[in-house]
Enzyme design. Structure first.
Site, mmCIF file in Angstrom:
data_model
loop_
_atom_site.group_PDB
_atom_site.id
_atom_site.type_symbol
_atom_site.label_atom_id
_atom_site.label_comp_id
_atom_site.label_asym_id
_atom_site.label_seq_id
_atom_site.Cartn_x
_atom_site.Cartn_y
_atom_site.Cartn_z
ATOM 1 C CB THR A 27 -2.264 -5.322 -7.095
ATOM 2 O OG1 THR A 27 -2.187 -4.761 -5.787
ATOM 3 C CG2 THR A 27 -3.717 -5.592 -7.438
ATOM 4 N NE ARG A 28 1.136 -8.605 -0.152
ATOM 5 C CZ ARG A 28 1.990 -7.632 0.108
ATOM 6 N NH1 ARG A 28 2.666 -7.064 -0.865
ATOM 7 N NH2 ARG A 28 2.176 -7.214 1.354
ATOM 8 C CG HIS A 32 -4.372 2.707 -1.448
ATOM 9 N ND1 HIS A 32 -5.552 2.742 -0.744
ATOM 10 C CD2 HIS A 32 -3.656 1.665 -0.943
ATOM 11 C CE1 HIS A 32 -5.560 1.781 0.172
ATOM 12 N NE2 HIS A 32 -4.417 1.116 0.066
ATOM 13 C CG HIS A 35 -1.794 0.928 -6.197
ATOM 14 N ND1 HIS A 35 -2.246 1.173 -4.928
ATOM 15 C CD2 HIS A 35 -0.704 0.133 -6.065
ATOM 16 C CE1 HIS A 35 -1.475 0.547 -4.056
ATOM 17 N NE2 HIS A 35 -0.522 -0.089 -4.720
ATOM 18 N NE ARG A 123 10.948 2.401 -4.027
ATOM 19 C CZ ARG A 123 10.910 1.886 -2.792
ATOM 20 N NH1 ARG A 123 9.856 1.156 -2.431
ATOM 21 N NH2 ARG A 123 11.901 2.093 -1.950
#
Length: 411
Positions: A27-28, A32, A35, A123
């Protein structure tokens, strides 16, 4: 860069993960609730002994993204949402390329080398977003690309569907399993807008501890240095648009605004340089250095320069980002035919007549940005309409909006 204390080299991560299935998550962004739901669901697929490698990229990302130090605070805050013995946080000093499917494949190989047995792909993995009014890649292109190379990877991909929040079930669920019930979500641009405007963010969207951290980060965002770099052909409209933007920001933004126009810089900062490639690159390097100084001290530098070569623009971006500023590349993508027809200074006519050598677009190349942060074609846009479009795009990116509405009222 200074590595956070959680950083571990590949061999250290391999040792920490040895002996059980390990699911890596790239992730960057701050995590939340969506996730968290996705990673927990993926982890459960692998059994009760599986562990999660939370492996966020903390190198340069997209303009408007939360700075790495604040993201690390958010990652630490979400660890309590997982069983402590099943999650390992180890940041990765990696710059995001936003290259979609190919980057997903690369990310999987990196996590294989760190000792993970599985890699989660959801996605829009590393997706660059919209382009010319539509998505650059289909939503699940990364999953399809990785699936096609599954046998070669040496790490097992875990494909997860899109999740959304169900008020009826009060939880995040796969969107395809909604059965007609109402689903909700908040986009990244909407989240940035709400943070900038200090508006409410629903508890179902994000853990309250993460929102507290992001609110702290955004309180300081309007003091972060910013470079808005306009590139385009001569007569594309970049200087006009840059000047209009400078006047607008001088009114509505508390930061000091410095306008660096290519023609003016040539007279003062780069006097004596010619128009060969080496001198052109040196000119852009000097502009980039001055812009980085403005950004370092919390100001806004607006640059309007043809800057025809990609490598020189990339060097300018590097200088600014190393100074702690945000860099936004704005391609004023007015076609050559329109620029030549405008020709307010008669330069194209002189170049075509052989009176000017090495003229960009005539006998010297212009390397258009492949993935500019913003692209605007001024062919059919009056000045104010182009400015409004630009301000909207900057607001959507989260670059503007922290200090109030920067946009002029409509007619």
């Amino acid at each position: 860069m200074d590595f956070p204390p959680e950083y571990r080299a590949p061999a250290q991560v391999r040792t920490a993960l040895a002996g059980a299935p390990a699911l890596a998550f790239q992730t960057r962004n701050p995590l939340h609730n969506a996730h968290i739901a996705i990673t927990r669901a993926a982890l459960e697929r692998l059994g009760s002994q599986a562990r999660l490698l939370l492996h966020p990229a903390i190198g340069p990302t997209r303009p408007g993204d939360v700075e790495a130090s604040w993201r690390m605070r958010a990652y630490r805050a979400v660890l309590d949402h997982y069983p402590r013995d099943r999650v390992l946080l180890s940041p990765l000093p990696l710059a995001m390329r936003m290259a979609g499917p190919r980057e997903a494949l690369w990310h999987a190989l990196i996590r294989r080398n760190f000792g993970a047995s599985h890699f989660l792909i959801g996605r829009g993995h590393a997706d660059p977003g919209h382009w010319d009014g539509g998505l650059f890649y289909p939503p699940f292109a990364a999953q399809e690309w990785v699936a096609a190379h599954r046998e070669e990877l040496g790490i097992e991909p875990v494909f997860m569907p899109e999740y959304a929040y169900s008020r009826a079930r009060q939880s995040y669920v796969p969107a395809a399993e909604a059965n007609g019930e109402r689903l909700e979500g908040i986009s990244g641009s909407e989240l940035r807008r709400r943070l900038a405007a200090n508006e409410d963010i629903p508890s179902w969207f994000s853990p309250p501890e993460v929102i507290r951290i992001l609110r702290q980060a955004y309180r300081g965002a309007d003091r972060r240095g910013l470079v808005l770099w306009f590139t385009g052909l001569s007569a594309s409209g970049k200087s006009t648009l840059a000047g209009m933007l400078a006047r607008q920001l001088e009114i509505h933004d508390e930061r000091a605004v410095t306008l660096l126009d290519g023609d003016v810089v040539r007279r003062f900062l780069s006097k004596g340089l010619g128009f060969g490639r080496e001198d052109r690159d040196e000119n852009i390097r000097r502009i980039g250095f001055v812009a980085s100084l403005v950004a370092r001290h919390g100001g806004i530098a607006i640059v309007a320069a043809i800057s025809p070569y990609r490598d020189a623009r990339a060097e300018a971006r590097r200088l600014v980002e190393e100074a702690g500023g945000a860099f936004v590349e704005i391609h004023v993508a007015t076609p050559l035919s329109v620029c030549a027809a405008r020709d307010p200074k008669g330069l194209y006519a002189r170049a075509l007549a052989g009176e000017i050598a090495s003229f960009t677009g005539v006998d010297d190349p212009y390397e258009a940005p492949e993935h500019p942060d913003i692209a605007i074609d001024t062919s059919h846009l009056p000045g104010q309409a182009a400015l409004r479009l630009l301000l909207d795009k900057l607001t959507d990116l989260g670059i503007l909006g922290q200090g109030g509405d920067h946009r002029e009222p409509g007619p």
